[in-house]
Design a protein around this motif. Structure first.
Motif, PDB file in Angstrom:
ATOM      1  N   ILE A  32      -9.912  31.549  18.932  1.00 39.14           N
ATOM      2  CA  ILE A  32      -9.987  32.830  19.644  1.00 39.14           C
ATOM      3  C   ILE A  32      -8.753  33.601  19.859  1.00 39.14           C
ATOM      4  O   ILE A  32      -8.892  34.879  19.578  1.00 39.14           O
ATOM      5  N   ARG A  33      -7.869  32.837  19.911  1.00 42.01           N
ATOM      6  CA  ARG A  33      -6.385  33.470  19.724  1.00 42.01           C
ATOM      7  C   ARG A  33      -6.192  34.377  18.533  1.00 42.01           C
ATOM      8  O   ARG A  33      -5.521  35.301  18.545  1.00 42.01           O
ATOM      9  N   ASP A  34      -6.528  33.556  17.495  1.00 46.16           N
ATOM     10  CA  ASP A  34      -6.256  34.052  16.004  1.00 46.16           C
ATOM     11  C   ASP A  34      -7.447  34.903  15.668  1.00 46.16           C
ATOM     12  O   ASP A  34      -7.514  34.933  14.307  1.00 46.16           O
ATOM     13  N   GLU A  35      -8.429  35.298  16.221  1.00 45.92           N
ATOM     14  CA  GLU A  35      -9.553  36.416  15.822  1.00 45.92           C
ATOM     15  C   GLU A  35      -8.911  37.416  15.015  1.00 45.92           C
ATOM     16  O   GLU A  35      -9.524  37.581  13.975  1.00 45.92           O
ATOM     17  N   ASP A  36      -7.775  37.890  15.319  1.00 45.78           N
ATOM     18  CA  ASP A  36      -7.097  38.938  14.489  1.00 45.78           C
ATOM     19  C   ASP A  36      -6.632  38.653  13.149  1.00 45.78           C
ATOM     20  O   ASP A  36      -6.424  39.512  12.446  1.00 45.78           O
ATOM     21  N   ILE A  37      -6.621  37.452  12.882  1.00 44.31           N
ATOM     22  CA  ILE A  37      -6.053  36.822  11.661  1.00 44.31           C
ATOM     23  C   ILE A  37      -6.739  35.893  11.081  1.00 44.31           C
ATOM     24  O   ILE A  37      -6.425  35.182   9.902  1.00 44.31           O
ATOM     25  N   ILE A  38      -7.896  35.758  11.337  1.00 43.27           N
ATOM     26  CA  ILE A  38      -9.063  34.574  10.778  1.00 43.27           C
ATOM     27  C   ILE A  38      -9.191  35.278   9.333  1.00 43.27           C
ATOM     28  O   ILE A  38      -9.607  34.150   8.644  1.00 43.27           O
ATOM     29  N   ASP A  39      -9.099  36.314   8.840  1.00 40.84           N
ATOM     30  CA  ASP A  39      -9.181  36.645   7.443  1.00 40.84           C
ATOM     31  C   ASP A  39      -8.421  36.005   6.828  1.00 40.84           C
ATOM     32  O   ASP A  39      -8.449  35.599   5.439  1.00 40.84           O
ATOM     33  N   LYS A  40      -7.225  35.468   7.447  1.00 45.19           N
ATOM     34  CA  LYS A  40      -5.851  35.371   6.545  1.00 45.19           C
ATOM     35  C   LYS A  40      -6.106  33.615   6.277  1.00 45.19           C
ATOM     36  O   LYS A  40      -5.815  33.441   5.393  1.00 45.19           O
TER      37      LYS A  40
END
Length: 481
Positions: free
Chosen positions: A283-291
């Motif tokens: 959840i914390r990394d939702e903004d970089i999950i594409d990475k």
């Protein structure tokens, strides 16, 4: 200098092994430090080779080691002790050593009950085992080596703990000592699989977990550059194309983790990665999950464990029930395969509570789910709460597959059958979904995973039953032919 053989025991339970065969990473690290100290070392991964005890003993005898070391988690402990008992029959002068989670905590039981074991290495072994051998060779007192337990007559002595290794970048794993052809990920036939560690430990307090106890709720990490260099080396030197990151918590430091992801993206190694982490970090990394996906991460295991806030709190899991579904949805949107587990078999378990867990598991909709039976590790925080419900003290059954705890309202056989029903219902419900997936990568991945389950898992025997494979499974597997 000593001739040392590090041997995995002859133990199999058909859970983790259903996915593939990977090296024993602890041996790779310990062997590297032993070699630095001048010892001759051989890694004999008998478990991955599928060697039975008689063949293992034959190969040990042929190698002629002066020291034999093995390791054990609780379920593999009986096999490990039988291995060392047989080693002493070869030659009583061979020094026998055992390490691992179970021996670290239960060293008194180990040494009192197994006279064939000379020493227990407690905690991290990379510096302790070379130190112990140095002292033994010089005629010194092994009771002065930090991090060991040993016998003095009828008494078990335990030395002070050895501090954790602070700079993990200093370790030199002995990758060249592995038989690389043994290691593969069944989902990708012909692949070469490595297991690596980028960090050690976990600061969380899950009451059923052995790892937070082993690492004393600490967390240490290798530098991103050191990790990336090792991955590139394994790809180019040994043809590794699949990596299992074994860390309990690789994503704990977001900045460090993102640096690793960025490095993998820029290096374009065409390697694929399987990782484990926590739902709150997803959840914390939702903004970089594409990475994650661009870096090659194709499979993420998140430990959900329970579907009610009450049980999560009882386990001291430290997450909110509502976060679990959200984390799985984030993983799915990134086109990554999700896997999770649900722990069953607490003393207050009932057929109705299992039915509710299954219903929630289906609602959460992970790609793969494990319905694991609670194992009462004798050193876990929750042991005192469950010890009066322990139905067997045969450690070989403490494998998360066989029932060890007898709930108040169920027999152990009823519990086992209900767990098998969970697997059967969950996976037979997934098969139609897999065949219609528009994501070609996930569709083929899911189908190949089912083939691996059919070929290697305990489910083959208990759920699918060879000889009467359900038609829907046969039809699914034909899609790969």
């Amino acid at each position: 200098m000593a001739r040392v053989m590090l041997v995995t025991p002859d133990y199999h339970c058909g859970v983790v092994e259903s996915a593939g065969r990977w090296p024993h990473l602890g041996f790779v690290y310990i062997a590297g430090e032993l070699r630095k100290a001048g010892h001759e070392v051989k890694i004999y991964d008998a478990m991955s080779k599928g060697h039975r005890l008689e063949q293992i003993i034959y190969n040990i005898r042929n190698y002629g080691p002066q020291v034999v070391g093995t390791t054990a988690y609780t379920a593999s402990f009986p096999a490990a002790t039988e291995l060392l008992r047989r080693v002493k029959e070869i030659d009583p002068q061979i020094i026998t050593v055992i390490g691992g989670v179970h021996a670290t905590f239960c060293y008194k039981e180990v040494l009192e009950g197994h006279p064939s074991i000379d020493y227990v290495v407690r905690g991290e072994g990379e510096y302790t085992l070379p130190h112990l051998l140095e002292v033994l060779e010089s005629g010194g007192n092994p009771a002065e080596v930090p991090g060991v337990a040993l016998r003095r007559g009828n008494e078990v002595l335990v030395t002070p703990d050895r501090g954790f290794i602070q700079n993990l970048d200093e370790l030199t794993p002995a990758w060249d000592l592995l038989d690389w052809e043994d290691y593969t990920f069944y989902v990708y036939p012909g692949s070469r699989l490595a297991i690596i560690s980028t960090s050690r430990g976990c600061k969380h307090t899950c009451k059923f977990c052995s790892q937070q106890k082993f690492w004393r709720q600490t967390w240490r990490a290798r530098s991103p550059g050191n990790v990336l260099t090792e991955i590139e080396y394994l790809v180019k030197e040994y043809g590794v194309d699949i990596f299992f990151i074994a860390d309990e918590y690789p994503t704990a430091d977001r900045e460090r983790w993102e640096n690793i992801l960025d490095g993998l993206i820029s290096k374009k190694l065409n390697a694929l990665f399987l990782i484990e982490t926590r739902v709150d970090d997803i959840i914390r990394d939702e903004d970089i999950i594409d990475k994650y996906r661009r870096a090659g991460i194709i499979h993420i295991y998140v430990g959900i464990e329970a579907t009610s806030q009450g049980i999560l709190d009882k386990f001291s899991k430290g997450i909110q029930e509502s976060d679990s579904k959200r984390a799985l949805d984030i993983i799915h949107r990134a086109g990554i395969v999700s896997e999770t587990s649900f722990v069953l078999g607490t003393p207050d378990e009932t057929p109705e509570s299992i039915k509710q867990t299954l219903a929630m598991a289906k609602a959460y909709n992970p790609d793969f789910a494990h319905f694991l039976l609670l194992a009462p590790w004798p050193y876990a925080d929750m042991y005192e709460e469950v010890k009066n419900y322990v139905a067997t003290y045969d450690y070989a059954k403490y494998n998360l597959v066989e029932p060890v705890i007898k709930p108040e309202a169920m027999t152990t056989d009823e519990l086992f059958q209900k767990v098998l029903e969970c697997y059967r219902s969950f996976y037979f419900g997934k098969i139609p979904e897999w065949t219609s997936l528009k994501n070609e990568f996930k569709r083929r991945y899911a189908i190949q995973c089912m083939r691996a389950i059919m070929d290697n898992s305990f489910l083959q025997k208990h759920v699918l039953s060879l000889g009467r494979m359900p038609k829907m499974v046969r039809d699914l597997l034909k899609l790969l032919d």
